[in-house]
Scaffold this active site. Structure first.
Site, PDB file in Angstrom:
ATOM      1  N   SER A  14      12.982  15.379   6.526  1.00  0.00           N
ATOM      2  CA  SER A  14      13.940  14.874   5.681  1.00  0.00           C
ATOM      3  C   SER A  14      13.490  15.015   4.272  1.00  0.00           C
ATOM      4  CB  SER A  14      14.517  13.384   5.863  1.00  0.00           C
ATOM      5  OG  SER A  14      13.384  12.485   5.513  1.00  0.00           O
ATOM      6  N   ARG A  15      11.977  15.288   4.026  1.00  0.00           N
ATOM      7  CA  ARG A  15      11.499  15.361   2.741  1.00  0.00           C
ATOM      8  C   ARG A  15      10.111  16.177   2.730  1.00  0.00           C
ATOM      9  NH1 ARG A  15       7.884  10.534   2.169  1.00  0.00           N
ATOM     10  NH2 ARG A  15       7.725   9.416   3.937  1.00  0.00           N
ATOM     11  N   TYR A 155      -6.909   9.335  10.154  1.00  0.00           N
ATOM     12  CA  TYR A 155      -5.874  10.602   9.832  1.00  0.00           C
ATOM     13  C   TYR A 155      -6.681  11.756  10.361  1.00  0.00           C
ATOM     14  CZ  TYR A 155      -3.035  13.942   7.285  1.00  0.00           C
ATOM     15  OH  TYR A 155      -2.173  14.871   6.727  1.00  0.00           O
ATOM     16  N   ALA A 156      -8.079  11.924  10.092  1.00  0.00           N
ATOM     17  CA  ALA A 156      -8.709  12.921  10.769  1.00  0.00           C
ATOM     18  C   ALA A 156      -8.762  13.155  12.338  1.00  0.00           C
ATOM     19  CB  ALA A 156     -10.147  12.895  10.125  1.00  0.00           C
TER      20      ALA A 156
END
EC number: 1.1.1.100
Length: 251
Positions: A14-15, A155-156
């Site tokens: 959506s973005r 995240y990594a």
């Protein structure tokens, strides 16, 4: 790289990067279903934009960390359009924090959204693609999988996991004409990265040999290539789209 007749499913569509991918694939001729978590108004605006230009798309709300919800989305798309040729796993979040103070909630949210969602959707499309003896899967990694920043252990880990998962899946599915690849963006101008970009300012651009931040379309072009027939002999690979950031040169 015509995609006429193909059916695509994009997560986090959506973005930002996801929106650029949805628009790129639809304008190349594919019917595109895409999922969103909470951005309903932007998602419906994309559907209307594509409809106005004669392209067919479908926005579905889905918690990508929920296996049953992901299975249902795949079933709905197959029921509506008869198949899924292309899957792009783009959904992702960041919940940065130094390891010493990172909460289990920060860790789990990123792993569930970024990594478990990839398993959920890849497993759901595997049988339809194997039966059709055709499929193109692109999973969104990040340069953070190899070059990590402090505060991004979650995240990594999620992005490195995506790359390892994709290589294994590529080996399993290659004989059925299903390719599985990753795209690893560098610094791309989106609302998710705006805080990092604003904090670092021109320092980031100086570290990038191309001397500019990437745009969502830069990633969409790479995805478009990897899901096309022209990329049929490429599988198990990670394409870095980072302006040369990970080359390590001093420009």
């Amino acid at each position: 790289m015509d995609l006429t007749g193909r059916v695509a499913l994009v997560t986090g569509g959506s973005r930002g990067i996801g929106k650029a991918i949805v628009l790129k694939l639809a304008r190349a001729g594919a019917k595109v279903a895409f999922v969103y978590q909470s951005s309903e108004a932007p998602a419906l605006a994309i559907v209307e934009e594509l409809k106005a230009s004669g392209h067919e798309s479908w926005a579905l709300k889905c918690d990508v960390a929920n296996k049953a919800a992901c299975d249902q989305v795949v079933e709905q798309v197959v029921e509506k359009w008869g198949k899924i040729d292309i899957l792009v796993n783009n959904a992702g979040i960041i919940r940065d924090g130094l390891l010493a103070t990172m909460t289990i909630e920060q860790w789990q949210a990123v792993i569930d959204t970024n990594l478990t969602s990839v398993f959920n959707f890849c497993q759901a499309v595997t049988r339809p693609m194997m039966s059709a003896r055709y499929g193109r899967i692109v999973n969104m990694s990040s340069v953070s999988a190899d070059f990590s920043n402090p505060g991004q252990a979650n995240y990594a880990a999620s992005k490195a996991g995506i790359e390892g998962f994709s290589r294994c899946m590529a080996v399993e599915l290659a004989k059925r004409n299903v390719t599985v690849n990753c795209v690893a963006p560098g610094f791309i101008e989106t609302d998710m990265t705006v805080a990092v970009v604003n904090a670092a300012g021109e320092t980031i651009k100086k570290a990038i040999p191309c001397k500019r931040l990437g745009q969502p379309d830069d990633i969409a072009f790479a995805v478009h290539f990897l899901v096309s027939n022209e990329a049929s002999y490429i599988t198990g690979q990670t394409l870095k789209v980072d302006g040369g950031l990970t080359l390590g040169g001093m420009g």
